[in-house]
Write an enzyme that holds these catalytic residues in place. Sequence first.
Site, PDB file in Angstrom:
ATOM      1  N   SER A   1       4.633   2.825   7.874  1.00 42.10           N
ATOM      2  CA  SER A   1       4.500   1.555   7.122  1.00 42.10           C
ATOM      3  C   SER A   1       5.725   1.032   5.931  1.00 42.10           C
ATOM      4  O   SER A   1       6.401   2.046   5.656  1.00 42.10           O
ATOM      5  CB  SER A   1       3.591   1.687   6.236  1.00 42.10           C
ATOM      6  OG  SER A   1       1.752   1.308   6.612  1.00 42.10           O
TER       7      SER A   1
ATOM      8  N   HIS B   1       0.470  -0.903  -0.143  1.00 37.65           N
ATOM      9  CA  HIS B   1      -0.021   0.213  -0.118  1.00 37.65           C
ATOM     10  C   HIS B   1       0.517   1.169  -0.077  1.00 37.65           C
ATOM     11  O   HIS B   1       0.829   1.957  -0.195  1.00 37.65           O
ATOM     12  CB  HIS B   1      -0.922   0.041   0.853  1.00 37.65           C
ATOM     13  CG  HIS B   1      -0.141  -0.016   2.565  1.00 37.65           C
ATOM     14  ND1 HIS B   1      -0.190  -0.770   3.696  1.00 37.65           N
ATOM     15  CD2 HIS B   1      -0.516   1.323   2.832  1.00 37.65           C
ATOM     16  CE1 HIS B   1       0.049   0.294   4.307  1.00 37.65           C
ATOM     17  NE2 HIS B   1       0.561   1.276   4.208  1.00 37.65           N
TER      18      HIS B   1
ATOM     19  N   ASP C   1       0.348  -7.322   1.871  1.00 39.49           N
ATOM     20  CA  ASP C   1       0.114  -6.104   1.807  1.00 39.49           C
ATOM     21  C   ASP C   1       2.209  -6.338   1.956  1.00 39.49           C
ATOM     22  O   ASP C   1       2.507  -5.728   2.453  1.00 39.49           O
ATOM     23  CB  ASP C   1       0.278  -5.649   2.980  1.00 39.49           C
ATOM     24  CG  ASP C   1       0.243  -4.311   2.568  1.00 39.49           C
ATOM     25  OD1 ASP C   1       0.505  -3.309   1.354  1.00 39.49           O
ATOM     26  OD2 ASP C   1      -0.236  -3.488   3.740  1.00 39.49           O
TER      27      ASP C   1
END
Length: 245
Positions: free
Chosen positions: A208, A101, A131
Site C-alpha cells: 500500500s 490507510h 485513500d
Amino acid sequence: MQAKIRTGILAGLLLAGGAVAGVGIQRTSSLWLSHEPSPAPVSSSVDTQAEPNFISRVITETEPAVVRIQPLPNPEGEPERRSTGSGFIFHPEGQILTNAHVVEGHEQVQVTLQDGRVFTGRVRGSDSLTDVAVVQIEGQDLPTIRLGDSDQLQAGDWAIAIGNPLGLDSSVTAGIISGIGRTASDIGALEARVAFLQTDAAINPGNSGGPLLNADGEAIGVNSAIIRGAQSVGFAIPINQARRI
C-alpha cells in the site's frame, strides 16, 4: 510481526497495507501537492524489444525513492501497534505520496529510505475517501520518482510495482494494466471515490502506498487494494487523480 491486514469497505476488499486504525490525525478533503511535474509523453518511449531488460533499468532508477512507512512507537501505556506500508518521494525536498490507510491514526510516522536513512515524517494531509495522503520529511536533493500521465493508459500497458509486501523490502513485481476506470462498486468499495486502475502485477499487504510504474519509470498509480481470494487482481489509484486531490 506484521499486523493483520485491514479489510476494506466490504468484506471482499482488502487494503494492501498493514495500517491500523487510531486517533489524532486530522482528515482533510483536499491535499496540496506543491510539485507539478512535467507532462508525461503520450506513450512509452521504451522499445522493449531493443531493451529486453528495461524492468531492471526502471528499478535501478526508481528504487531509491521508494520508502517504508511505519508508525512511530506509541506513548507509554498504549498497546504497541506494528504495521508496514510503502510510499514514494515525488519532490526532492521530501514530499512523499502514500495511502491514507497507511498513516491512519498517526500525525507522525517513521520513514526509511532504501539507503538505510531513517526520518520522522509528518502527515501533512489525508483523505480517506480517495485513500491518498502526503507525508513530509526534512531533506534536500532526495531521490524522486517522476509522475506520469495515467489518462493515457490502455489495457495491456506495462505495469511495475515496488514496495515492501509482508515485510520484504524492495520487492518488485511486473505485469500489465488489466483494466482502467474500475469503479468503487466494481471492486466492492462502495464509499470510495476513485476510478481505479486494475493490474496483474502482484500486490500484497505492505505494498500500500507504493508506486505503480510504467516502462519509462514514471509513477502512473498508487498501489492500494486487492480482492480477498483473487489472484493477480490488484488496484491502484491513478496518479492523475492523486495529483488533483
